[in-house]
Design a protein around this motif. Structure first.
Motif, PDB file in Angstrom:
ATOM      1  N   TRP A 204      16.791   3.409   1.770  1.00 21.37           N
ATOM      2  CA  TRP A 204      17.127   1.986   1.716  1.00 21.37           C
ATOM      3  C   TRP A 204      16.415   1.568   0.311  1.00 21.37           C
ATOM      4  O   TRP A 204      15.310   0.655   0.255  1.00 21.37           O
ATOM      5  CB  TRP A 204      16.379   1.521   3.154  1.00 21.37           C
ATOM      6  N   PRO A 205      16.779   1.822  -0.787  1.00 11.73           N
ATOM      7  CA  PRO A 205      16.052   1.360  -1.933  1.00 11.73           C
ATOM      8  C   PRO A 205      16.304   0.016  -2.171  1.00 11.73           C
ATOM      9  O   PRO A 205      15.163  -0.646  -2.959  1.00 11.73           O
ATOM     10  CB  PRO A 205      17.010   2.339  -3.093  1.00 11.73           C
ATOM     11  N   THR A 206      17.356  -0.643  -1.544  1.00  9.30           N
ATOM     12  CA  THR A 206      17.309  -2.183  -2.072  1.00  9.30           C
ATOM     13  C   THR A 206      16.438  -2.811  -1.306  1.00  9.30           C
ATOM     14  O   THR A 206      16.036  -4.150  -1.320  1.00  9.30           O
ATOM     15  CB  THR A 206      18.775  -2.472  -1.811  1.00  9.30           C
ATOM     16  N   VAL A 207      16.017  -2.163  -0.083  1.00 14.77           N
ATOM     17  CA  VAL A 207      14.997  -3.126   0.895  1.00 14.77           C
ATOM     18  C   VAL A 207      13.559  -2.556   0.499  1.00 14.77           C
ATOM     19  O   VAL A 207      12.600  -3.400   0.498  1.00 14.77           O
ATOM     20  CB  VAL A 207      15.330  -2.591   2.263  1.00 14.77           C
ATOM     21  N   PHE A 208      13.442  -1.465   0.285  1.00 10.54           N
ATOM     22  CA  PHE A 208      12.149  -0.909   0.215  1.00 10.54           C
ATOM     23  C   PHE A 208      11.962  -0.687  -1.625  1.00 10.54           C
ATOM     24  O   PHE A 208      11.983   0.392  -2.053  1.00 10.54           O
ATOM     25  CB  PHE A 208      11.776   0.329   0.924  1.00 10.54           C
ATOM     26  N   ARG A 209      11.636  -1.516  -2.116  1.00  7.73           N
ATOM     27  CA  ARG A 209      11.611  -1.256  -3.533  1.00  7.73           C
ATOM     28  C   ARG A 209      10.190  -1.821  -4.328  1.00  7.73           C
ATOM     29  O   ARG A 209       9.567  -2.677  -3.512  1.00  7.73           O
ATOM     30  CB  ARG A 209      12.561  -2.216  -4.332  1.00  7.73           C
ATOM     31  N   GLY A 210       9.910  -1.471  -5.274  1.00  6.55           N
ATOM     32  CA  GLY A 210       8.686  -2.015  -5.718  1.00  6.55           C
ATOM     33  C   GLY A 210       7.495  -1.638  -5.191  1.00  6.55           C
ATOM     34  O   GLY A 210       7.325  -0.404  -4.543  1.00  6.55           O
ATOM     35  N   PRO A 211       6.558  -2.371  -5.083  1.00  7.27           N
ATOM     36  CA  PRO A 211       5.231  -2.172  -4.230  1.00  7.27           C
ATOM     37  C   PRO A 211       5.416  -1.802  -2.713  1.00  7.27           C
ATOM     38  O   PRO A 211       4.691  -1.065  -2.348  1.00  7.27           O
ATOM     39  CB  PRO A 211       4.431  -3.438  -4.512  1.00  7.27           C
ATOM     40  N   ASP A 212       6.519  -2.317  -2.172  1.00  8.20           N
ATOM     41  CA  ASP A 212       6.834  -2.261  -0.787  1.00  8.20           C
ATOM     42  C   ASP A 212       7.043  -0.640  -0.573  1.00  8.20           C
ATOM     43  O   ASP A 212       6.623  -0.050   0.611  1.00  8.20           O
ATOM     44  CB  ASP A 212       7.986  -2.773  -0.175  1.00  8.20           C
ATOM     45  N   ARG A 213       7.651   0.093  -1.249  1.00  6.20           N
ATOM     46  CA  ARG A 213       7.945   1.335  -1.250  1.00  6.20           C
ATOM     47  C   ARG A 213       6.644   2.395  -1.259  1.00  6.20           C
ATOM     48  O   ARG A 213       6.751   3.346  -0.582  1.00  6.20           O
ATOM     49  CB  ARG A 213       9.080   2.009  -2.364  1.00  6.20           C
ATOM     50  N   ALA A 214       5.571   1.856  -2.055  1.00 10.72           N
ATOM     51  CA  ALA A 214       4.574   2.748  -2.630  1.00 10.72           C
ATOM     52  C   ALA A 214       3.388   2.350  -1.145  1.00 10.72           C
ATOM     53  O   ALA A 214       2.433   3.138  -1.115  1.00 10.72           O
ATOM     54  CB  ALA A 214       4.020   2.262  -3.816  1.00 10.72           C
ATOM     55  N   LEU A 215       3.585   1.540  -0.343  1.00 10.87           N
ATOM     56  CA  LEU A 215       2.713   1.025   0.580  1.00 10.87           C
ATOM     57  C   LEU A 215       2.641   2.166   1.624  1.00 10.87           C
ATOM     58  O   LEU A 215       3.380   2.957   2.084  1.00 10.87           O
ATOM     59  CB  LEU A 215       3.108  -0.218   1.322  1.00 10.87           C
ATOM     60  N   ALA A 216       1.273   2.336   1.956  1.00 13.10           N
ATOM     61  CA  ALA A 216       0.954   3.240   2.844  1.00 13.10           C
ATOM     62  C   ALA A 216       1.403   3.130   4.269  1.00 13.10           C
ATOM     63  O   ALA A 216       1.225   1.940   4.646  1.00 13.10           O
ATOM     64  CB  ALA A 216      -0.596   3.851   3.212  1.00 13.10           C
ATOM     65  N   PRO A 217       2.059   3.915   5.007  1.00  8.74           N
ATOM     66  CA  PRO A 217       2.453   3.429   6.346  1.00  8.74           C
ATOM     67  C   PRO A 217       1.314   3.193   7.368  1.00  8.74           C
ATOM     68  O   PRO A 217       0.170   3.718   7.112  1.00  8.74           O
ATOM     69  CB  PRO A 217       3.200   4.652   6.911  1.00  8.74           C
ATOM     70  N   ALA A 218       1.617   2.211   8.075  1.00 11.06           N
ATOM     71  CA  ALA A 218       0.415   1.769   9.099  1.00 11.06           C
ATOM     72  C   ALA A 218       0.434   2.433  10.323  1.00 11.06           C
ATOM     73  O   ALA A 218      -0.603   2.472  10.973  1.00 11.06           O
ATOM     74  CB  ALA A 218       0.627  -0.052   9.239  1.00 11.06           C
ATOM     75  N   PHE A 219       1.504   3.021  10.820  1.00 12.89           N
ATOM     76  CA  PHE A 219       1.939   3.785  11.916  1.00 12.89           C
ATOM     77  C   PHE A 219       2.365   5.321  11.714  1.00 12.89           C
ATOM     78  O   PHE A 219       3.025   5.477  11.064  1.00 12.89           O
ATOM     79  CB  PHE A 219       2.806   2.921  12.814  1.00 12.89           C
TER      80      PHE A 219
END
Length: 136
Positions: free
Chosen positions: A57-72
């Motif tokens: 989902w590159p258009t949804v998870f782009r930029g800093p959102d893509r690099a965020l560590a998963p919480a779960f």
């Protein structure tokens, strides 16, 4: 008395949540659209919460959102209930998901709510699909 299961009911209460969600928000989309939106909505939520599948989902998870560590962790995450409904006009829809999980800090929470919005797009060949919208 509440129609929802008692706190801490676990997986056994998920069907009650699903029925309550369906009763509160009656279906208004064709069955095929609902299926497509639910598959995409579940995949988006898993990608968001666990990090697995974000690249799809590159258009949804782009930029800093893509690099965020998963919480779960995947094993500590579950979708309790989900529905897909129109969101205004016929070219817009929402996948409404109720979920539970234990975060990296060990805190368990059930009944979390996430909405993923979609817009119907049509290709030059006439095929239509539901496209997820980035969060704003």
């Amino acid at each position: 008395m509440s129609a929802l299961p008692p706190h801490g009911e676990g997986v056994a209460g998920d069907q009650v949540i699903q029925r309550s969600l369906q009763a509160a928000w009656p279906a208004d989309l064709p069955a095929a659209d609902q299926r497509e939106l639910l598959v995409a909505g579940r995949a988006l939520l898993r990608a968001d919460a666990t990090g697995i599948g974000r690249a799809k989902w590159p258009t949804v998870f782009r930029g800093p959102d893509r690099a965020l560590a998963p919480a779960f962790a995947p094993a500590r995450f579950r979708i309790q209930a989900a529905i897909a409904r129109r969101a205004g006009d016929p070219t817009k829809a929402v996948a409404h998901l109720v979920w539970a999980g234990t975060d990296r800090g060990g805190t368990f929470t059930a009944g979390r709510i996430t909405d993923w919005y979609f817009t119907r797009t049509t290709s030059k060949k006439g095929a239509s699909t539901w496209t997820p919208q980035p969060r704003t």
